[in-house]
Design a protein around this motif. Structure first.
Motif, PDB file in Angstrom:
ATOM      1  N   LEU A  26       0.857  -1.181   0.000  1.00 30.36           N
ATOM      2  CA  LEU A  26       0.000   0.000   0.000  1.00 30.36           C
ATOM      3  C   LEU A  26       0.895   1.233   0.000  1.00 30.36           C
ATOM      4  O   LEU A  26       1.718   1.413   0.889  1.00 30.36           O
ATOM      5  CB  LEU A  26      -0.917  -0.005   1.230  1.00 30.36           C
ATOM      6  CG  LEU A  26      -1.827   1.200   1.394  1.00 30.36           C
ATOM      7  CD1 LEU A  26      -2.769   1.354   0.207  1.00 30.36           C
ATOM      8  CD2 LEU A  26      -2.620   1.088   2.689  1.00 30.36           C
ATOM      9  N   ARG A  27       0.716   2.055  -1.014  1.00 28.53           N
ATOM     10  CA  ARG A  27       1.473   3.295  -1.117  1.00 28.53           C
ATOM     11  C   ARG A  27       0.516   4.461  -0.944  1.00 28.53           C
ATOM     12  O   ARG A  27      -0.525   4.524  -1.595  1.00 28.53           O
ATOM     13  CB  ARG A  27       2.137   3.417  -2.493  1.00 28.53           C
ATOM     14  CG  ARG A  27       3.257   2.456  -2.727  1.00 28.53           C
ATOM     15  CD  ARG A  27       4.570   3.149  -2.409  1.00 28.53           C
ATOM     16  NE  ARG A  27       5.663   2.221  -2.396  1.00 28.53           N
ATOM     17  CZ  ARG A  27       6.536   2.080  -3.369  1.00 28.53           C
ATOM     18  NH1 ARG A  27       6.432   2.809  -4.449  1.00 28.53           N
ATOM     19  NH2 ARG A  27       7.506   1.220  -3.244  1.00 28.53           N
ATOM     20  N   SER A  28       0.868   5.393  -0.065  1.00 28.94           N
ATOM     21  CA  SER A  28       0.111   6.631   0.101  1.00 28.94           C
ATOM     22  C   SER A  28       0.862   7.738  -0.628  1.00 28.94           C
ATOM     23  O   SER A  28       2.060   7.928  -0.412  1.00 28.94           O
ATOM     24  CB  SER A  28      -0.035   6.979   1.580  1.00 28.94           C
ATOM     25  OG  SER A  28      -0.815   5.998   2.223  1.00 28.94           O
ATOM     26  N   ILE A  71      -2.537   3.779  -3.308  1.00 26.74           N
ATOM     27  CA  ILE A  71      -2.398   2.889  -4.454  1.00 26.74           C
ATOM     28  C   ILE A  71      -1.999   1.517  -3.926  1.00 26.74           C
ATOM     29  O   ILE A  71      -1.057   1.391  -3.140  1.00 26.74           O
ATOM     30  CB  ILE A  71      -1.326   3.413  -5.441  1.00 26.74           C
ATOM     31  CG1 ILE A  71      -1.750   4.768  -5.996  1.00 26.74           C
ATOM     32  CG2 ILE A  71      -1.107   2.414  -6.564  1.00 26.74           C
ATOM     33  CD1 ILE A  71      -0.704   5.403  -6.883  1.00 26.74           C
ATOM     34  N   TRP A  72      -2.728   0.499  -4.370  1.00 24.72           N
ATOM     35  CA  TRP A  72      -2.423  -0.884  -3.997  1.00 24.72           C
ATOM     36  C   TRP A  72      -1.574  -1.490  -5.098  1.00 24.72           C
ATOM     37  O   TRP A  72      -1.906  -1.380  -6.285  1.00 24.72           O
ATOM     38  CB  TRP A  72      -3.712  -1.689  -3.830  1.00 24.72           C
ATOM     39  CG  TRP A  72      -4.500  -1.285  -2.633  1.00 24.72           C
ATOM     40  CD1 TRP A  72      -5.474  -0.329  -2.577  1.00 24.72           C
ATOM     41  CD2 TRP A  72      -4.371  -1.804  -1.316  1.00 24.72           C
ATOM     42  NE1 TRP A  72      -5.963  -0.234  -1.297  1.00 24.72           N
ATOM     43  CE2 TRP A  72      -5.309  -1.128  -0.498  1.00 24.72           C
ATOM     44  CE3 TRP A  72      -3.561  -2.777  -0.736  1.00 24.72           C
ATOM     45  CZ2 TRP A  72      -5.451  -1.395   0.850  1.00 24.72           C
ATOM     46  CZ3 TRP A  72      -3.706  -3.050   0.614  1.00 24.72           C
ATOM     47  CH2 TRP A  72      -4.640  -2.358   1.395  1.00 24.72           C
ATOM     48  N   LEU A  73      -0.485  -2.145  -4.713  1.00 26.12           N
ATOM     49  CA  LEU A  73       0.414  -2.787  -5.663  1.00 26.12           C
ATOM     50  C   LEU A  73       0.546  -4.266  -5.318  1.00 26.12           C
ATOM     51  O   LEU A  73       0.603  -4.644  -4.156  1.00 26.12           O
ATOM     52  CB  LEU A  73       1.806  -2.144  -5.610  1.00 26.12           C
ATOM     53  CG  LEU A  73       1.882  -0.651  -5.903  1.00 26.12           C
ATOM     54  CD1 LEU A  73       3.249  -0.121  -5.540  1.00 26.12           C
ATOM     55  CD2 LEU A  73       1.569  -0.373  -7.350  1.00 26.12           C
ATOM     56  N   ARG A  74       0.589  -5.091  -6.375  1.00 28.74           N
ATOM     57  CA  ARG A  74       0.871  -6.518  -6.204  1.00 28.74           C
ATOM     58  C   ARG A  74       1.906  -6.872  -7.256  1.00 28.74           C
ATOM     59  O   ARG A  74       1.680  -6.668  -8.446  1.00 28.74           O
ATOM     60  CB  ARG A  74      -0.388  -7.367  -6.376  1.00 28.74           C
ATOM     61  CG  ARG A  74      -0.147  -8.823  -6.044  1.00 28.74           C
ATOM     62  CD  ARG A  74      -1.402  -9.672  -5.992  1.00 28.74           C
ATOM     63  NE  ARG A  74      -2.108  -9.612  -7.254  1.00 28.74           N
ATOM     64  CZ  ARG A  74      -3.428  -9.558  -7.360  1.00 28.74           C
ATOM     65  NH1 ARG A  74      -4.176  -9.565  -6.285  1.00 28.74           N
ATOM     66  NH2 ARG A  74      -3.995  -9.494  -8.526  1.00 28.74           N
ATOM     67  N   VAL A 123      -3.050  -2.428  -8.710  1.00 26.00           N
ATOM     68  CA  VAL A 123      -4.229  -3.293  -8.779  1.00 26.00           C
ATOM     69  C   VAL A 123      -5.372  -2.670  -7.979  1.00 26.00           C
ATOM     70  O   VAL A 123      -5.177  -1.702  -7.249  1.00 26.00           O
ATOM     71  CB  VAL A 123      -3.924  -4.710  -8.227  1.00 26.00           C
ATOM     72  CG1 VAL A 123      -2.927  -5.434  -9.099  1.00 26.00           C
ATOM     73  CG2 VAL A 123      -3.442  -4.648  -6.793  1.00 26.00           C
ATOM     74  N   GLN A 124      -6.549  -3.249  -8.122  1.00 29.13           N
ATOM     75  CA  GLN A 124      -7.697  -2.840  -7.323  1.00 29.13           C
ATOM     76  C   GLN A 124      -7.422  -3.157  -5.855  1.00 29.13           C
ATOM     77  O   GLN A 124      -6.625  -4.041  -5.554  1.00 29.13           O
ATOM     78  CB  GLN A 124      -8.961  -3.583  -7.772  1.00 29.13           C
ATOM     79  CG  GLN A 124      -9.423  -3.222  -9.158  1.00 29.13           C
ATOM     80  CD  GLN A 124      -9.974  -1.813  -9.199  1.00 29.13           C
ATOM     81  OE1 GLN A 124     -10.627  -1.352  -8.276  1.00 29.13           O
ATOM     82  NE2 GLN A 124      -9.677  -1.099 -10.273  1.00 29.13           N
ATOM     83  N   PRO A 125      -8.110  -2.503  -4.929  1.00 29.54           N
ATOM     84  CA  PRO A 125      -7.931  -2.847  -3.513  1.00 29.54           C
ATOM     85  C   PRO A 125      -8.251  -4.326  -3.281  1.00 29.54           C
ATOM     86  O   PRO A 125      -9.048  -4.920  -4.003  1.00 29.54           O
ATOM     87  CB  PRO A 125      -8.952  -1.962  -2.792  1.00 29.54           C
ATOM     88  CG  PRO A 125      -9.231  -0.847  -3.732  1.00 29.54           C
ATOM     89  CD  PRO A 125      -9.051  -1.405  -5.119  1.00 29.54           C
ATOM     90  N   PRO A 126      -7.638  -4.930  -2.280  1.00 28.22           N
ATOM     91  CA  PRO A 126      -7.803  -6.374  -2.053  1.00 28.22           C
ATOM     92  C   PRO A 126      -9.244  -6.807  -1.838  1.00 28.22           C
ATOM     93  O   PRO A 126      -9.581  -7.955  -2.101  1.00 28.22           O
ATOM     94  CB  PRO A 126      -6.975  -6.638  -0.795  1.00 28.22           C
ATOM     95  CG  PRO A 126      -6.051  -5.496  -0.676  1.00 28.22           C
ATOM     96  CD  PRO A 126      -6.705  -4.334  -1.349  1.00 28.22           C
TER      97      PRO A 126
END
Length: 135
Positions: free
Chosen positions: A20-22, A33-36, A41-44
């Motif tokens: 999770l990046r703020s 921003i959610w990263l995988r 990506v979309q939130p989990p």
């Protein structure tokens, strides 16, 4: 951060790692921003898909839940090999090879047989029983 999931269809339990990046834009607005695997990506909690059966009927647990309950994570099932419907059987020379029939699962027979039985019953009623009652 690790995000645990459970499929409500096949009950498969798994975890996915997210970062999770703020960020703050030039106007001072904060966003997350959610990263995988380095990809946005979309939130989990939105649009998760079960890796076991492909269903989207998935629920999630609180972060760290599976580390406190490791008994929920089962070893992955080996990929089943599809069984052939017909299997050749060894026969003596000079004879045509026989074929052993493998029975179909009961649910498949019900799924096919019930509509056929209803159709045949309706046709019987419409052609034999109904004309007798009208005369």
């Amino acid at each position: 951060m690790s995000w645990p999931y459970e499929c409500l269809r096949c009950l498969h339990v798994w975890e996915e790692d997210f970062l999770l990046r703020s960020l703050t834009d030039v106007h001072g607005n904060e966003t997350q921003i959610w990263l995988r695997s380095g990809v946005s990506v979309q939130p989990p909690w939105s649009g998760s898909c079960c890796p076991g059966c492909g269903a989207y009927d998935v629920t999630s647990f609180p972060s760290g839940y599976l580390s406190r309950h490791p008994e929920l994570i089962a070893a992955p099932d080996p990929e089943p090999e599809p069984a052939p419907l017909l299997v050749p059987v060894a026969e003596p020379p000079g004879r045509a090879p026989a074929v052993e029939r493998i029975t179909l699962p009961g649910r498949l027979l019900v799924a096919i047989g019930a509509p056929v039985a209803l159709f045949v019953g309706y046709e019987f009623y419409a052609t034999v029983v109904a004309p007798v009652h009208h005369h």
